[in-house]
Design a protein around this motif. Structure first.
Motif, mmCIF file in Angstrom:
data_model
loop_
_atom_site.group_PDB
_atom_site.id
_atom_site.type_symbol
_atom_site.label_atom_id
_atom_site.label_comp_id
_atom_site.label_asym_id
_atom_site.label_seq_id
_atom_site.Cartn_x
_atom_site.Cartn_y
_atom_site.Cartn_z
ATOM 1 N N ASP A 1 -19.496 -0.923 -16.201
ATOM 2 C CA ASP A 1 -20.935 -1.162 -16.341
ATOM 3 C C ASP A 1 -21.601 -1.454 -14.999
ATOM 4 O OD1 ASP A 1 -19.663 -3.596 -15.977
ATOM 5 O OD2 ASP A 1 -21.065 -4.711 -17.245
ATOM 6 N N ARG A 2 -20.796 -1.489 -13.925
ATOM 7 C CA ARG A 2 -21.320 -1.787 -12.598
ATOM 8 C C ARG A 2 -21.420 -0.547 -11.710
ATOM 9 N NH1 ARG A 2 -20.367 -7.527 -11.465
ATOM 10 N NH2 ARG A 2 -19.078 -8.444 -13.111
ATOM 11 N N MET A 3 -20.541 0.438 -11.915
ATOM 12 C CA MET A 3 -20.459 1.585 -11.018
ATOM 13 C C MET A 3 -19.862 2.776 -11.738
ATOM 14 S SD MET A 3 -17.295 0.088 -8.686
ATOM 15 C CE MET A 3 -17.996 -1.550 -8.516
ATOM 16 N N LYS A 4 -20.154 3.992 -11.236
ATOM 17 C CA LYS A 4 -19.624 5.218 -11.825
ATOM 18 C C LYS A 4 -18.836 6.050 -10.813
ATOM 19 C CE LYS A 4 -21.525 4.248 -15.743
ATOM 20 N NZ LYS A 4 -20.657 3.707 -16.834
ATOM 21 N N ARG A 5 -19.141 5.893 -9.518
ATOM 22 C CA ARG A 5 -18.465 6.665 -8.465
ATOM 23 C C ARG A 5 -17.972 5.713 -7.368
ATOM 24 N NH1 ARG A 5 -18.936 11.994 -8.131
ATOM 25 N NH2 ARG A 5 -18.855 11.958 -5.838
ATOM 26 N N PRO A 6 -17.017 4.867 -7.698
ATOM 27 C CA PRO A 6 -16.580 3.883 -6.702
ATOM 28 C C PRO A 6 -15.722 4.491 -5.602
ATOM 29 C CG PRO A 6 -15.207 3.725 -8.650
ATOM 30 C CD PRO A 6 -16.299 4.703 -8.979
ATOM 31 N N VAL A 7 -15.767 3.859 -4.424
ATOM 32 C CA VAL A 7 -14.763 4.084 -3.402
ATOM 33 C C VAL A 7 -13.747 2.959 -3.562
ATOM 34 C CG1 VAL A 7 -16.176 2.876 -1.665
ATOM 35 C CG2 VAL A 7 -14.263 4.305 -0.932
ATOM 36 N N PHE A 8 -12.473 3.344 -3.634
ATOM 37 C CA PHE A 8 -11.370 2.415 -3.891
ATOM 38 C C PHE A 8 -10.627 2.237 -2.571
ATOM 39 C CE2 PHE A 8 -7.084 1.283 -5.195
ATOM 40 C CZ PHE A 8 -7.236 0.525 -6.343
ATOM 41 N N VAL A 9 -10.680 1.047 -2.005
ATOM 42 C CA VAL A 9 -10.192 0.789 -0.654
ATOM 43 C C VAL A 9 -8.840 0.095 -0.707
ATOM 44 C CG1 VAL A 9 -10.749 -0.257 1.575
ATOM 45 C CG2 VAL A 9 -12.593 0.535 0.062
ATOM 46 N N THR A 10 -7.851 0.694 -0.031
ATOM 47 C CA THR A 10 -6.510 0.117 -0.038
ATOM 48 C C THR A 10 -5.755 0.612 1.195
ATOM 49 O OG1 THR A 10 -4.572 -0.279 -1.431
ATOM 50 C CG2 THR A 10 -5.479 1.952 -1.448
ATOM 51 N N ASP A 11 -4.441 0.400 1.232
ATOM 52 C CA ASP A 11 -3.649 0.890 2.363
ATOM 53 C C ASP A 11 -2.358 1.521 1.869
ATOM 54 O OD1 ASP A 11 -1.263 -1.035 2.541
ATOM 55 O OD2 ASP A 11 -2.918 -2.456 2.595
ATOM 56 N N GLN A 12 -1.682 2.207 2.765
ATOM 57 C CA GLN A 12 -0.489 2.962 2.394
ATOM 58 C C GLN A 12 0.633 2.067 1.897
ATOM 59 O OE1 GLN A 12 0.211 6.255 2.190
ATOM 60 N NE2 GLN A 12 -1.944 6.693 2.564
ATOM 61 N N GLY A 13 0.756 0.870 2.455
ATOM 62 C CA GLY A 13 1.807 -0.037 2.004
ATOM 63 C C GLY A 13 1.617 -0.471 0.567
ATOM 64 N N VAL A 14 0.383 -0.758 0.188
ATOM 65 C CA VAL A 14 0.085 -1.154 -1.187
ATOM 66 C C VAL A 14 0.353 0.010 -2.141
ATOM 67 C CG1 VAL A 14 -1.781 -1.853 -2.739
ATOM 68 C CG2 VAL A 14 -1.560 -2.931 -0.503
ATOM 69 N N ILE A 15 -0.009 1.220 -1.717
ATOM 70 C CA ILE A 15 0.264 2.401 -2.536
ATOM 71 C C ILE A 15 1.764 2.595 -2.703
ATOM 72 C CG2 ILE A 15 0.117 4.920 -2.589
ATOM 73 C CD1 ILE A 15 -2.654 4.666 -1.329
ATOM 74 N N ALA A 16 2.518 2.484 -1.607
ATOM 75 C CA ALA A 16 3.971 2.679 -1.654
ATOM 76 C C ALA A 16 4.642 1.653 -2.553
ATOM 77 C CB ALA A 16 4.552 2.603 -0.241
ATOM 78 N N ALA A 17 4.055 0.463 -2.649
ATOM 79 C CA ALA A 17 4.618 -0.585 -3.506
ATOM 80 C C ALA A 17 4.281 -0.372 -4.974
ATOM 81 C CB ALA A 17 4.109 -1.954 -3.047
ATOM 82 N N GLY A 18 3.501 0.658 -5.272
ATOM 83 C CA GLY A 18 3.159 0.972 -6.661
ATOM 84 C C GLY A 18 2.130 0.053 -7.278
ATOM 85 N N LEU A 19 1.311 -0.584 -6.444
ATOM 86 C CA LEU A 19 0.387 -1.599 -6.953
ATOM 87 C C LEU A 19 -0.964 -1.042 -7.396
ATOM 88 C CD1 LEU A 19 1.057 -4.462 -4.381
ATOM 89 C CD2 LEU A 19 2.044 -4.155 -6.656
ATOM 90 N N VAL A 20 -1.263 0.219 -7.048
ATOM 91 C CA VAL A 20 -2.595 0.744 -7.358
ATOM 92 C C VAL A 20 -2.610 1.583 -8.632
ATOM 93 C CG1 VAL A 20 -3.159 0.793 -4.897
ATOM 94 C CG2 VAL A 20 -2.381 2.887 -6.020
#
Length: 375
Positions: free
Chosen positions: A27-46
């Protein structure tokens, strides 16, 4: 007595809440930019968060180029990417660097201001799109602060401080911290404890609310740091660390940090030492230096961490906690040598934004001696 206290309007603390992100933000947004880093992605957190966003029908653009101590060039690149996507909201998921980057994207992507325009305190102009933050470490407290830290083009750590950096929604999901390695758990936990200690003794803006939050945050952090380091899957210890870091973040966003952080910043900017490690290195010498004028405050914190109401007992206990956590105790362990100290001392004392909060004045000679103490 008069004081002001500010914090985000909504904090959600719940296990598994990251996987409900889509429902929470649709209800706040429809086209968000999702900001993260490669380490967080590699850890399977996203994965859970992104899946929930897409299931809710949101068109998500993932910006995953964040690095530690984010340089100004990264912020500019991220803002340009958000604009190209046509983002109408910003979500940050990660450690302090990802959250700080997300905050700056939010205040700059629809603004005519440059990054340099907003350096310092109170320089952000106008409104911003919705901002939602989810920490993956129990440390920076960035999800509840109005502060972002940038490494400038001339290799200095610069603060951006403005109420517009407070998130609309901070989601603290302790499950996101379960995969944090021991070194990260230790360093970020110490960072959070320093937030609490420096906020409690902050010279200019300390108040009853920040003091209460700092004490409870420190109690939870000091009582659970080693448990979280030694038993990383202990969800109760992780929860306590997350609550402690958030409380400490609320405290220091109102009663700011001081000389420990000011002296830690050159280590991050010049040597890329993780921020929590930098704070751990400088905690002992700065506490002992400040004890000349802050002994009563430090004594009051003794029982909070389980020792006598005595400044020396408190300082000794904090040093012992840092040592047992496994963080480095000497600057030489992170690549610093004697020739580096004058430049570091010069940069540290120039950080008036932080140094003015310290209980005791720190001169250049003082800063040089404090670095030499832990060389």
């Amino acid at each position: 007595m008069g004081f002001s206290f500010k914090t985000p309007p909504h904090i959600l603390f719940e296990r598994g809440s990251a996987a409900q992100l889509g429902k929470l933000v649709s209800d706040r947004m429809k086209r968000p930019v999702f900001v993260t880093d490669q380490g967080v992605i590699a850890a399977g957190l996203v994965e859970g968060a992104l899946e929930s966003l897409r299931d809710a029908g949101l068109e998500v653009f993932v910006y995953d180029k964040v690095v530690a101590d984010p340089p100004a060039a990264t912020i500019r690149d991220a803002v340009a990417a958000a604009r190209e996507h046509g983002a109408d909201g910003v979500i940050g998921l990660g450690g302090g660097s990802s959250l700080d980057t997300a905050k700056l994207i939010a205040v700059l992507m629809d603004s005519g201001q440059s990054l340099e325009d907003v350096y310092g305190v109170g320089n952000v102009k106008g409104s911003r799109p919705p901002l939602v933050l989810l920490p993956t470490t129990a440390g920076t407290g960035s999800e509840v602060t109005a502060i972002s830290i940038v490494t400038s083009d001339d290799m200095k750590k610069i603060g951006v401080v403005s109420d517009q950096l407070f998130a609309d929604l901070a989601i603290v999901d302790p499950m996101l911290t379960l995969t944090a390695p021991r070194g990260v758990t230790a360093a970020t936990g110490i960072d959070a404890m320093v937030h609490a200690i420096e906020s409690y003794t902050s010279k200019l803006l300390r108040n009853p609310v920040s003091g209460a939050l700092a004490k409870e945050g420190l109690r939870l952090l000091a009582g659970n740091l080693l448990r979280a380091c030694e038993h990383p899957d202990d969800i109760e210890a992780r929860e306590a660390m997350c609550i402690g870091a958030t409380l400490a973040g609320q405290a220091f966003s109102n009663a700011p940090v001081a000389a420990v952080h000011a002296m830690a910043y050159p280590l991050g900017a010049l040597f890329h030492v993780p921020h929590g490690v930098s704070n751990a290195l400088m905690l002992s010498p700065v506490l002992r230096f400040n004890a000349v004028v802050a002994a009563k405050d430090y004594a009051d914190l003794g029982p909070v961490v389980g020792v006598a109401q005595d400044a020396s007992a408190f300082i000794d206990h904090m040093v012992e906690l840092c040592a047992k956590s496994g963080t480095p105790l000497k600057l030489t362990e992170v690549g610093v040598n004697h020739n580096d100290l004058p430049k570091m001392a010069e940069d540290a004392v120039k950080n008036e934004r932080l140094m003015k909060n310290n209980p005791r004045l720190v001169t250049y000679d003082d800063a040089l001696a404090l670095y030499e103490d832990v060389l």
